[in-house]
Design a protein around this motif. Structure first.
Motif, PDB file in Angstrom:
ATOM      1  N   LEU A 110      10.533   3.046   5.318  1.00 24.66           N
ATOM      2  CA  LEU A 110       9.796   2.884   6.564  1.00 24.66           C
ATOM      3  C   LEU A 110       9.838   1.426   6.985  1.00 24.66           C
ATOM      4  O   LEU A 110       9.769   0.534   6.149  1.00 24.66           O
ATOM      5  N   ALA A 167       1.001   4.098  -2.987  1.00 21.54           N
ATOM      6  CA  ALA A 167       0.592   5.480  -2.712  1.00 21.54           C
ATOM      7  C   ALA A 167       1.626   6.499  -3.167  1.00 21.54           C
ATOM      8  O   ALA A 167       1.352   7.690  -3.178  1.00 21.54           O
ATOM      9  N   ARG A 183     -10.143   9.851   7.357  1.00 20.82           N
ATOM     10  CA  ARG A 183     -10.605  11.011   6.593  1.00 20.82           C
ATOM     11  C   ARG A 183      -9.509  12.056   6.592  1.00 20.82           C
ATOM     12  O   ARG A 183      -8.908  12.335   7.634  1.00 20.82           O
ATOM     13  N   ALA A 200       0.837  -1.201   0.000  1.00 23.81           N
ATOM     14  CA  ALA A 200       0.000   0.000   0.000  1.00 23.81           C
ATOM     15  C   ALA A 200       0.873   1.251   0.000  1.00 23.81           C
ATOM     16  O   ALA A 200       0.572   2.252  -0.650  1.00 23.81           O
ATOM     17  N   ARG A 201       1.959   1.158   0.730  1.00 19.40           N
ATOM     18  CA  ARG A 201       2.868   2.304   0.776  1.00 19.40           C
ATOM     19  C   ARG A 201       3.492   2.571  -0.595  1.00 19.40           C
ATOM     20  O   ARG A 201       3.577   3.706  -1.052  1.00 19.40           O
ATOM     21  N   ARG A 215      -1.514   7.439  19.765  1.00 13.62           N
ATOM     22  CA  ARG A 215      -1.420   8.890  19.724  1.00 13.62           C
ATOM     23  C   ARG A 215      -0.737   9.285  18.438  1.00 13.62           C
ATOM     24  O   ARG A 215       0.329   8.761  18.101  1.00 13.62           O
ATOM     25  N   GLY A 275      -8.632  13.758  10.893  1.00 13.21           N
ATOM     26  CA  GLY A 275      -9.671  13.552  11.902  1.00 13.21           C
ATOM     27  C   GLY A 275      -9.528  12.194  12.562  1.00 13.21           C
ATOM     28  O   GLY A 275      -8.511  11.847  13.133  1.00 13.21           O
ATOM     29  N   THR A 276     -10.574  11.419  12.401  1.00 10.86           N
ATOM     30  CA  THR A 276     -10.621  10.116  13.064  1.00 10.86           C
ATOM     31  C   THR A 276      -9.653   9.142  12.414  1.00 10.86           C
ATOM     32  O   THR A 276      -9.487   9.143  11.196  1.00 10.86           O
ATOM     33  N   ARG A 312     -15.710  20.016  16.594  1.00 13.65           N
ATOM     34  CA  ARG A 312     -16.835  19.100  16.363  1.00 13.65           C
ATOM     35  C   ARG A 312     -18.157  19.707  16.809  1.00 13.65           C
ATOM     36  O   ARG A 312     -19.167  19.556  16.130  1.00 13.65           O
ATOM     37  N   ASP A 317     -10.746   9.461  18.032  1.00 20.18           N
ATOM     38  CA  ASP A 317     -11.108  10.796  17.517  1.00 20.18           C
ATOM     39  C   ASP A 317     -10.050  11.780  17.971  1.00 20.18           C
ATOM     40  O   ASP A 317      -9.945  12.081  19.160  1.00 20.18           O
ATOM     41  N   ASP A 318      -9.275  12.263  17.060  1.00 18.37           N
ATOM     42  CA  ASP A 318      -8.219  13.210  17.409  1.00 18.37           C
ATOM     43  C   ASP A 318      -8.002  14.107  16.207  1.00 18.37           C
ATOM     44  O   ASP A 318      -7.502  13.661  15.170  1.00 18.37           O
ATOM     45  N   ASP A 319      -8.393  15.338  16.349  1.00 20.97           N
ATOM     46  CA  ASP A 319      -8.236  16.278  15.237  1.00 20.97           C
ATOM     47  C   ASP A 319      -6.839  16.872  15.257  1.00 20.97           C
ATOM     48  O   ASP A 319      -6.325  17.265  16.316  1.00 20.97           O
ATOM     49  N   MET A 361     -13.405   6.427  22.085  1.00 20.12           N
ATOM     50  CA  MET A 361     -12.992   5.265  21.310  1.00 20.12           C
ATOM     51  C   MET A 361     -14.202   4.380  21.047  1.00 20.12           C
ATOM     52  O   MET A 361     -15.016   4.174  21.927  1.00 20.12           O
ATOM     53  N   ARG A 362     -14.304   3.930  19.859  1.00 21.49           N
ATOM     54  CA  ARG A 362     -15.400   3.028  19.530  1.00 21.49           C
ATOM     55  C   ARG A 362     -14.811   1.743  18.989  1.00 21.49           C
ATOM     56  O   ARG A 362     -13.954   1.771  18.095  1.00 21.49           O
ATOM     57  N   VAL A 416       3.019   7.636   5.477  1.00 21.17           N
ATOM     58  CA  VAL A 416       3.390   8.771   4.628  1.00 21.17           C
ATOM     59  C   VAL A 416       2.163   9.279   3.902  1.00 21.17           C
ATOM     60  O   VAL A 416       1.454   8.516   3.257  1.00 21.17           O
ATOM     61  N   ALA A 467      -1.438   5.577   3.107  1.00 25.38           N
ATOM     62  CA  ALA A 467      -1.393   4.137   3.355  1.00 25.38           C
ATOM     63  C   ALA A 467      -1.284   3.907   4.853  1.00 25.38           C
ATOM     64  O   ALA A 467      -0.685   4.699   5.570  1.00 25.38           O
ATOM     65  N   PRO A 468      -1.854   2.803   5.355  1.00 25.31           N
ATOM     66  CA  PRO A 468      -1.851   2.605   6.797  1.00 25.31           C
ATOM     67  C   PRO A 468      -0.454   2.330   7.334  1.00 25.31           C
ATOM     68  O   PRO A 468       0.400   1.761   6.666  1.00 25.31           O
ATOM     69  N   TRP A 514      -2.566  12.808  27.688  1.00 23.12           N
ATOM     70  CA  TRP A 514      -1.466  13.734  27.478  1.00 23.12           C
ATOM     71  C   TRP A 514      -1.954  15.144  27.136  1.00 23.12           C
ATOM     72  O   TRP A 514      -1.174  16.054  26.934  1.00 23.12           O
ATOM     73  N   ARG A 515      -3.248  15.344  27.061  1.00 18.81           N
ATOM     74  CA  ARG A 515      -3.769  16.658  26.694  1.00 18.81           C
ATOM     75  C   ARG A 515      -4.394  17.296  27.920  1.00 18.81           C
ATOM     76  O   ARG A 515      -5.102  16.653  28.694  1.00 18.81           O
ATOM     77  N   GLY A 547     -17.284   9.031  22.538  1.00 15.96           N
ATOM     78  CA  GLY A 547     -16.204   8.752  21.598  1.00 15.96           C
ATOM     79  C   GLY A 547     -15.215   9.884  21.456  1.00 15.96           C
ATOM     80  O   GLY A 547     -14.381   9.880  20.545  1.00 15.96           O
TER      81      GLY A 547
END
Lengths: 760, 376
Positions: free
Chosen positions: A175, A165, B98, A161-162, B61, B139-140, A710, B159-161, B1-2, B127, B109-110, A697-698, A691
């Motif tokens: 990587l 892309a 997203r 996949a890398r 994180r 976003g998520t 949101r 969920d972390d923007d 978290m879901r 990357v 890519a994951p 850490w925040r 959710g």
């Protein structure tokens, strides 16, 4: 940890175990030798970028060719046994071909699936101890192989996949998929847990899998050639194994061991009903007239009828020691008079045919040994006492065989070649005792006719074809003229019945060896045999064996190998396997359930008794009877409630202190924090459930602002909550009850804002 | 978290195989085959348990750089922490769900973690390739695994923007272009109030051992009796002011090819401005940026990397969809600055003064080289 290397080795180990299992199920070591060598060579030589791999087109051609061959074989031999064998051969070839193919993760997956199918095919064909051990070993080896495959496949997929892309003309930074510390140890732990948990779950599922009441010949997976029913079309289950099924010692009336007769036949099942549609012999009304007998370890012989309790004339003792065979059938050389066993068991006697069967009586597994008192030439009185349901001698016209062609053959053969001095019907009408003579002479004639040389003994039944209106006995008599003991016995019984003589097929074992050292007859699995009993009188059945004995002995001798001398080492293990696992049927399932129920009831009874004792003790202590008990229970309940509340409060205090950054606060401070800032903990819970939980850490304020992307309402509500928290935590503010209530109202507002969804 | 379970295609095929074996086991005698069916069935259950259990305490994180460059790889880092005390996690993929705005960059890519041990944290990387400048929002994202058997998968959503400002990709100028455009600003005509090897007088001080004999002010020393040294100032570096003319809305541009081509030209103008600024900064010049038509930076001319970053960030943050203000005045950077005005479609000579150099966005490729071509 080199995942690729480990994966290759694991998959190879799993494939070799699957090949070994299939080879053992087919009793053909060459499958393992040839296929195993090709597979090992393939895995070794085709790995790596410079490996000697087959070109892709060759792999495809080989696979398609194998599938096509398999399809043709299945059409040619549509039987279930043959189809399973064909599938196994095709899959074996598939594994060999894939071993020489370049492997990507999907190929590894295909190889493992092929190995699983191969194991299933082996399990379908045999429940033998060796096959079972290999299948279980395969299952254990499959767990780490599948785990390593997941890691390898995921890594490869991520790399692909890398690469995909990266825009054209650009190069991506190198990587690596990271590994933590000690991955090998973690993998071993997961594999061990997976294997153990899987085996435990599978044992549970195995125990509760619905089973039919076998009742006849044992549960699923008998391993010997002995059968309680005969299907003439499924002759493929003739056992060639020279494994010792059981050993028997005969003691004469003076209790002296010795070799009495050779060969020795041991009777297991009686089949007197033939279904021409299925070509199947079975026992009509089997065990419909059954009597139960219970043996005890120290109880001695249990007579099968009171009238024969003191019978001593020509009474022999037969000591049977089961080796690899675990069967519910009790084998006896002659008519049994009494039975003894070193275990508490219940045996059932069919009072019509004299078949003995182990019913169990609360024990799992099959009896390992038993003793039979029997009479070589039983008197009519003995037979009548033990088998009162054997019925009167039927008239000749009442005896027949349902296949018309067999009747024609019987009449023709008797007319052309039969003994000339047969009593006529008129003579029999004058002297009924001549009927016995007639029956004996006709039976002897048919026996000699079949064993005389016109018919050949063979275990190869591949030429027999099932067709519309075809009967295997007719094919045997007219066309093939070769077959195994079941066909010989079926043919003789059919000819006798067609000639108006009552006859039946008997299955059991035949011994052709005698061990002079231990004074025991040796019965091997290949000695499973069928012969005929012919009724010559109301209480007399004569034994006839139409199979050519010399050819039978030659075939059995040819199957012996040097391994036979060492099989005794595994006999106890094999017997346990056959008795407890392969023979696990509905009866054993019911007994297991009963035992589980009994254990549960015993545990409940024990707990109840302990509770009663404690209650009585408390009552004596307080000396106030039921009221005192109620009072004690109330106090205990109140104490438990208070303790619970205190524990909950303490836990809340600790959680509050941890969440609010004061883990080292004293007890009083923690309790105060939990009371004053509980609304903040509640708000954190609301966020978590929605959710959008706050990461550790925040900071709270940063998270409140981050929520603004949101939901503005949620952001404002949470910010208000956070500011109140800061005032309490860092500003020393002690909120009043009304202020705390107001703060909880903010939490409700937060909840509403989050429920409204994302707004901007 | 879901948390969620996923049934995968291999799992469906495996279930069909299990059913087939079960049917055969129910119809054919063979306790071993029954056990095989039971083992295969327990494999499904085990797959669900072992895939979900390690994820129960897994935390991820994300670290996103604050800036990136369009067309250059943006490395996203994920700190994957296993909170369990006893159980590791294997084969964990972390993927973004997203990336906004749509089209700004394909979903990367994951990232993949082969193993994270109990109470351990590892860093996985992924990357992204931002296609154009602007604010890139993440976003998520989701951590998922199908370990151990690939039959069932389990995922955890976080969920972390986060956002990243993608800077325009500056292209190297062709040799000599900057010298021609900068003109007299190249040599510098002023000094700075800092001590340096310049020519202008800055001040006097006492002689210190090590001072050059040539810097001694002999007349003053004779008059005062002590050795006195002249301190000189640093020559001010050349100054280049880049003006980006975006007063006309995209629809008002006279460009063949419609609004899409007009937008491309605007982006080219931004890239050209960035290229000029980067080239000037690399030469040690003082730079300033003015954007006409849209809110832009207010800082004066400065040299150095920080100034360049501020200017590139300002260019990255330009929102071409915002309404244009034709009335924004242009502050003259001064007589000693070279002014280069970058227009989108047609030049307006009234901007920048009489000495300004006017460029069009269409000249981007003639004045710059592609990075790959430059490397060759």
């Amino acid at each position: 940890m080199n995942v690729g290397t480990w994966l290759s080795r694991s998959v190879l180990a799993a494939c070799m175990l699957a090949l070994a299992a299939f080879s053992a199920s087919q009793a053909d070591a060459w499958v393992l030798v040839v296929a195993g060598s090709v597979t090992v060579a393939g895995f070794t030589l085709s790995g790596g970028p410079r490996g000697l791999a087959l070109p892709p087109w060759a792999v495809r051609v080989a696979v398609l060719g194998g599938i096509a061959w398999g399809a043709l074989e299945v059409f040619a031999r549509p039987g279930a046994e043959d189809a399973a064998r064909t599938v196994g051969i095709v899959v074996t070839a598939g594994i060999c071909v894939k071993a020489w193919d370049r492997r990507v993760p999907s190929d590894w997956r295909q190889v493992l699936v092929l190995a699983m199918v191969l194991c299933a095919s082996a399990a379908l064909h045999s429940s033998d101890f060796l096959v079972g051990t290999l299948v279980i070993a395969f299952a254990a080896a499959l767990v780490p192989a599948a785990m390593l495959l997941q890691v390898h496949a995921g890594s490869e997929a991520a790399a692909d996949a890398r690469r995909a892309a990266v825009p054209a003309g650009r190069r991506a930074p190198a990587l690596e998929s990271p590994l933590g510390a000690a991955p090998a140890r973690g993998m071993r732990r997961m594999a061990a847990l997976g294997a153990l948990a899987g085996i435990a779950m599978s044992v549970l599922a195995f125990a509760v899998f619905p089973r039919e009441l076998a009742g006849e010949g044992g549960g699923r997976g008998r391993v010997s050639g002995f059968r309680a029913n005969i299907d003439l079309w499924s002759g493929g289950r003739i056992s060639q194994s020279s494994r010792v099924a059981m050993t028997v010692r005969l003691l004469d009336p003076q209790d002296r061991p010795g070799e009495l007769t050779m060969p020795l036949r041991m009777r297991g099942a009686v089949l007197d009903s033939y279904d021409p549609a299925e070509a199947r012999w079975s026992g009509s009304g089997r065990f419909s007239r059954i009597r139960r007998f219970r043996t005890e370890p120290s109880g001695g012989f249990e007579p099968l009828a009171q009238r024969v309790r003191d019978e001593r004339s020509n009474v022999w003792t037969q000591e049977v020691q089961m080796r690899s065979l675990a069967s519910d059938r009790v084998f006896s050389a002659w008519m049994p008079l009494a039975i003894a066993c070193d275990e508490t068991r219940i045996f059932g006697l069919d009072r019509r045919t004299g078949e003995l069967v182990d019913i169990g009586g609360g024990r799992l597994g099959r009896p390992g040994s038993y003793r039979i008192r029997m009479q070589a030439f039983p008197s009519a009185a003995s037979v009548q006492a033990v088998l009162p349901a054997s019925g009167p001698l039927p008239a000749a016209g009442d005896v027949g065989f349902p296949v018309a062609r067999v009747r024609e053959i019987a009449a023709r053969v008797l007319a052309e070649q039969g003994p000339g001095n047969l009593p006529s019907d008129a003579e029999i009408a004058e002297d009924p005792s001549l009927r016995r003579v007639r029956a004996r002479r006709i039976a002897a004639f048919f026996e000699s006719w079949l064993s005389g040389g016109d018919f050949r003994y063979s275990t190869d039944l591949s030429a027999y074809r099932r067709g519309e209106g075809e009967d295997p006995i007719v094919q045997f008599l007219e066309v093939r003229r070769s077959g195994h003991c079941e066909l010989f016995a079926s043919a003789m019984a059919a000819l006798c019945l067609a000639s108006g003589i009552e006859a039946r097929v008997v299955t059991g074992f035949i011994a052709t060896e005698y061990d002079g050292v231990s004074d025991r007859y040796v019965f091997r699995e290949s000695g499973a045999h069928a012969w005929v009993e012919v009724r010559v009188d109301e209480f007399q059945w004569m034994t006839f064996d139409p199979s050519p004995l010399a050819e039978l002995l030659a075939i059995q001798q040819a199957n012996r190998t040097w391994l036979d001398g060492f099989r005794w080492i595994l006999d106890p293990v094999e017997f346990t396997w056959n008795s407890r696992f392969a023979g696990f049927d509905a009866r054993a399932q019911a007994e297991l359930a009963d035992r589980a129920g009994e254990a549960s009831r015993a545990a409940q009874a024990w707990l109840s008794a302990r509770a009663r004792d404690a209650s009585a003790h408390a009552e004596r202590f307080f000396m106030q009877g039921a009221v005192g008990v109620a009072w004690v229970a109330s106090v205990a309940g109140a104490l438990a409630a208070v303790g619970g509340i205190l524990a909950v409060l303490a836990a809340r205090g600790r959680r509050a202190a941890a969440a609010l950054g004061a883990p080292g606060a004293g007890r009083a401070a923690r309790m105060a924090l939990a009371r004053d800032a509980g609304f903040y903990l509640e708000a954190l819970g609301v966020l978590e459930r929605a959710g959008v939980g706050k990461p550790s850490w925040r900071t709270p304020l940063a998270h409140a602002r981050a929520l603004g992307t949101r939901s503005r309402g949620a952001s404002e509500a949470f910010e208000a909550i956070v500011r109140r928290l800061y005032a309490i935590r860092y500003g020393g503010v002690r909120p009043t009850r009304a202020e705390r209530r107001e703060a909880h109202g903010l939490v409700a507002e937060l909840r509403r804002a989050l429920a409204d969804g994302y707004t901007r | 978290m879901r948390r969620r379970y996923h049934v995968r295609a291999p799992g469906v095929l495996y279930l069909l195989l299990v059913l087939a074996v079960g049917l055969v086991a129910a119809n054919r005698p063979g306790n071993l085959l029954v056990w095989v069916f039971a083992a295969m069935l327990s494999g499904v259950l085990l797959s669900g348990i072992l895939s979900g259990w390690p994820l129960m305490k897994l935390r991820v994180r994300r670290r996103v750089p604050s800036t990136a460059v369009a067309g250059e790889p943006l490395v996203l880092r994920y700190e994957v922490s296993q909170g369990s005390r006893a159980w590791p996690a294997f084969a964990v993929s972390v993927r973004e769900l997203r990336v906004a705005p749509l089209g700004a960059a394909p979903v990367p890519a994951p990232a993949f973690v082969r193993h994270v041990g109990p109470r351990e944290t590892v860093v996985a990387e992924s990357v992204a390739w931002p296609a154009r400048r602007g604010a890139l929002r993440f976003g998520t994202f989701r951590a998922e695994t199908a370990f151990p058997f690939g039959l069932l998968g389990k995922s955890v959503r976080f969920d972390d923007d986060a956002s990243c400002l993608v800077l325009p990709r500056a292209r190297p100028l062709r040799p000599g272009v900057l010298r021609e455009l900068a003109g007299e600003g190249r040599t510098g005509t002023a000094s700075r109030p800092r001590i340096g090897p310049g020519s202008d007088f800055l001040g006097l001080r006492e002689y210190r051992p090590g001072d050059s004999v040539r810097s001694v002010a002999w007349r003053r020393s004779t008059a005062g009796g002590d050795l006195t040294v002249i301190e000189r100032s640093v020559d001010a570096p050349p100054r280049v002011g880049v003006v980006l003319d975006l007063r006309r809305a995209t629809e008002a541009l006279r460009v063949e090819g419609g609004p899409a081509r007009a937008r491309e030209l605007e982006e080219d103008a931004i890239v050209l401005a960035a290229s000029l600024l980067q080239a000037a900064a690399s030469e040690g010049m003082e730079t300033s940026l003015a954007v006409l038509g849209l809110p832009g930076p207010a800082a004066g001319a400065r040299a150095g990397r920080r100034q360049l970053e501020r200017e590139l960030c300002a260019l990255a943050a330009l929102d071409l969809d915002a309404p244009r203000d034709a009335e924004i005045a242009f502050a003259d950077p001064g007589a000693r600055s070279s002014v280069i005005v970058v227009h989108v479609d047609r030049a307006d000579l009234a901007v920048g003064g009489p000495t300004a150099v006017h460029l069009a966005a269409g000249q981007l490729r003639s004045m710059t080289v592609d990075a790959a071509e430059g490397a060759r």
